[in-house]
Each structure stands twice: as structure tokens, then as C-alpha cells.
Design a protein around this motif. Sequence first.
Motif, PDB file in Angstrom:
ATOM      1  N   GLU A 233      44.408 -17.825 -61.107  1.00 52.66           N
ATOM      2  CA  GLU A 233      45.963 -17.385 -60.820  1.00 52.66           C
ATOM      3  C   GLU A 233      46.773 -16.955 -61.398  1.00 52.66           C
ATOM      4  N   ARG A 245      47.825 -17.228 -54.119  1.00 48.11           N
ATOM      5  CA  ARG A 245      46.656 -16.553 -53.261  1.00 48.11           C
ATOM      6  C   ARG A 245      46.082 -17.457 -53.826  1.00 48.11           C
ATOM      7  N   HIS A 246      45.129 -17.852 -54.731  1.00 48.88           N
ATOM      8  CA  HIS A 246      43.987 -19.064 -54.674  1.00 48.88           C
ATOM      9  C   HIS A 246      43.923 -19.984 -53.907  1.00 48.88           C
ATOM     10  N   ALA A 311      44.955 -12.815 -58.897  1.00 51.12           N
ATOM     11  CA  ALA A 311      43.484 -13.825 -58.799  1.00 51.12           C
ATOM     12  C   ALA A 311      42.695 -13.590 -58.454  1.00 51.12           C
ATOM     13  N   PRO A 316      41.591 -14.358 -50.812  1.00 49.86           N
ATOM     14  CA  PRO A 316      43.338 -13.993 -51.819  1.00 49.86           C
ATOM     15  C   PRO A 316      44.239 -14.742 -50.240  1.00 49.86           C
TER      16      PRO A 316
END
Length: 317
Positions: A233, A245-246, A311, A316
Motif C-alpha cells: 500500500e 485500503r490493504h 493497494a 480493498p
Amino acid sequence: MTEPVLVAENLTQEYVLKGGLFGKDRIVRALTGATFTLEPGKTLAIVGESGCGKSTLARVITMIEEPVAGTFVLDGTKAGPDTRDKLRTTVQIVFQDPYGSLNPRQRCGQILEEPLKINRPDMRAEERTRRAREMLELVGLRPEHFDRYPHMFSGGQRQRIAVGRALMLEPKVLVLDEPVSALDLSIQSQILNLLVDLQERLGLAYLFISHDLSVVKHVADDVIVMYLGRPVEIGTKEELFAHQRHPYTKALLSATPMADPTLRKERIKLTGELPSPVNIPPGCAFSPRCWKAQDKCRKERPELGPEPHPAACFFPE
Ligand SMILES: Nc1ncnc2c1ncn2[C@@H]1O[C@H](COP(=O)(O)OP(=O)(O)O)[C@@H](O)[C@H]1O
Ligand SMILES: [Mg+2]
């Protein structure tokens, strides 16, 4: 837009573990596909658990090691065996351990003068000493410290000497590999403040390596999160702390004690051991520990998504 001072493209490093008489050699995939840019005056933080390849990246960027694949350009010059001498002063490194990194038999002043002795052999001794004394002041030490030996300093003071030594050749990029991890919490912020101050005064670019997100939050402009040698990310500090997001970044952040109550999150406990970089899981390397993993994640490797805030995840947040 400012010209970046460092452009890295797909940097990859492997080590061979010899298997011995009957065993097979095994390959440690320490770093894979690191791509990023760094602008003057900015701080790019590299974060991730121990063993994820941070120091490997530091050794590649400071030309201590040559990567097995990938390229990087420092201040407009492509790094390689034939440009190593020219670039030696462009990038410098500060290591984690302020006790092991200074020669115990050299006085502080000699330590600061040493890089000039080696790289500017024509410089007169008085000029060298003048610059070393100036540096002493710049990193917040006192004139009487010039003649003292490393054992007479505290950990924080030694790290000031290490930073000063790294700056003697006026580098454009400073690689800081866990520069405050060995220091007491109260001293950590003093050194971080010094680094921020030096960056402003000198326009330095920092590649700031840390496993500690609370430290990164203090200094970074942009952040790369690494897992088992790969960036998973990438985002600005603001984006990344506001919205992970990850799933790995989420887990990493949830495990970090944060002073800021708005950042306190429900703790996510990762199950399973961190796999070895000798035996990286197929598909997404994080999938064996991920609570969102589907079949696809165990078979295919997700690429880093589009800018901004890429990401490497099929699902995600
Ligand atoms: N010279 C080497 N030979 C073999 N393996 C290495 C060597 N240097 C590092 N490694 C391995 O590469 C991986 C990444 O190491 P490193 O870059 O030091 O991680 P980090 O700094 O994030 O803790 C680790 O599994 C480490 O054991
Ligand atoms: Mg390391």
C-alpha cells in the motif's frame, strides 16, 4: 513540479542460502518490485514488520549492495558500478544502533572529519575542522563535545553524531534505517525534531525506515507499507492514516498505540506466523493471515492498484 531526487523502479534483491552438501540452495526473496519517487525536502517512510525487506532496500539505495533487478536514479544519475564513486556523496545512511555505528577509539571531532578525509583529500585540515565544528552545533551538540569519545555520550547524543557524520558530505538523500528505534521514548522525539529541523534548513530528502507507525506519523509525507518484500500500500500520510485500503495496513495500524484518540481503532489480531521470505505463499502473500481472503487471493497475486493510494488487494477497504 519539483524534480525528484530519487526515482526507484522495480528494485529487487535476493540472497542465496547455501543448502550444504545434501541440501538444495534456497533463495531469500528479501525485496521485490519496489517502485517509488522521492522529492527534495520530503520524507518517504517505509514501514512493515521485521524481516519485510526494509534494511535490504536501505542497503540497495545506499549502494552497499547491488540489486539483482531494477534501477534507481539519484539526482539525475543512474546508479551502477560506474557511477558509484560519483554518487557516494549524494546519498548517506544513518543506522539504528548508535552504540555500534561509531568507532569507540575516535573522538567525536575525528568521527565528523573522517568522511571529508576520505572523500575530499585535498581539503586542508583547518577547513575540515571548521566544518566539523559547524556540524557539531548544527546537530545540537556543544563545542566541548568535539574532543570526547563515543562512550562519554548518551544514546541520543551518539545518534546526533551519526546524523552529523552522514551530513558532512552534504548529501541530497539521507536514508534513516530505524534511527530512533534503539532510543528511549523521551529521546526519540528530540531526535525526530532534530531531523525535521535539519530537513527544513538543508532541503534534505529522507527515506525513513521504521517498523513503528507512531514514529512515521510524526515525520512522513508519504508512506509505503511493505509485506514480505513487496510494497502492498502506498499513500500520503494523511490518506493512509485516515483510510487503510490493504487489510495488512489496517492490522498494522490497529496494533500501534496512538496518542491521537481519533486514530484509536479496534484491535485486529493477526493469526498465523509471518511466513519466511524463503517460502512466500502463492497468490497474495498476506492471504494465509487475512480475514477477507477468498480463493482468488490464494491463487492470483494482486498488483498494486491505480494512483492515488494504490493497494495490492483484490478486496480493498
Ligand atoms: N545477507 C543476507 N543473506 C540472507 N538473507 C538475508 C540477508 N540479509 C537479509 N536477509 C533476509 O532478508 C529478509 C529481509 O531482511 P531485512 O531487509 O533486514 O528486513 P527488515 O529490515 O525489514 O527487518 C529477512 O528474511 C532476512 O533474514
Ligand atoms: Mg532492518
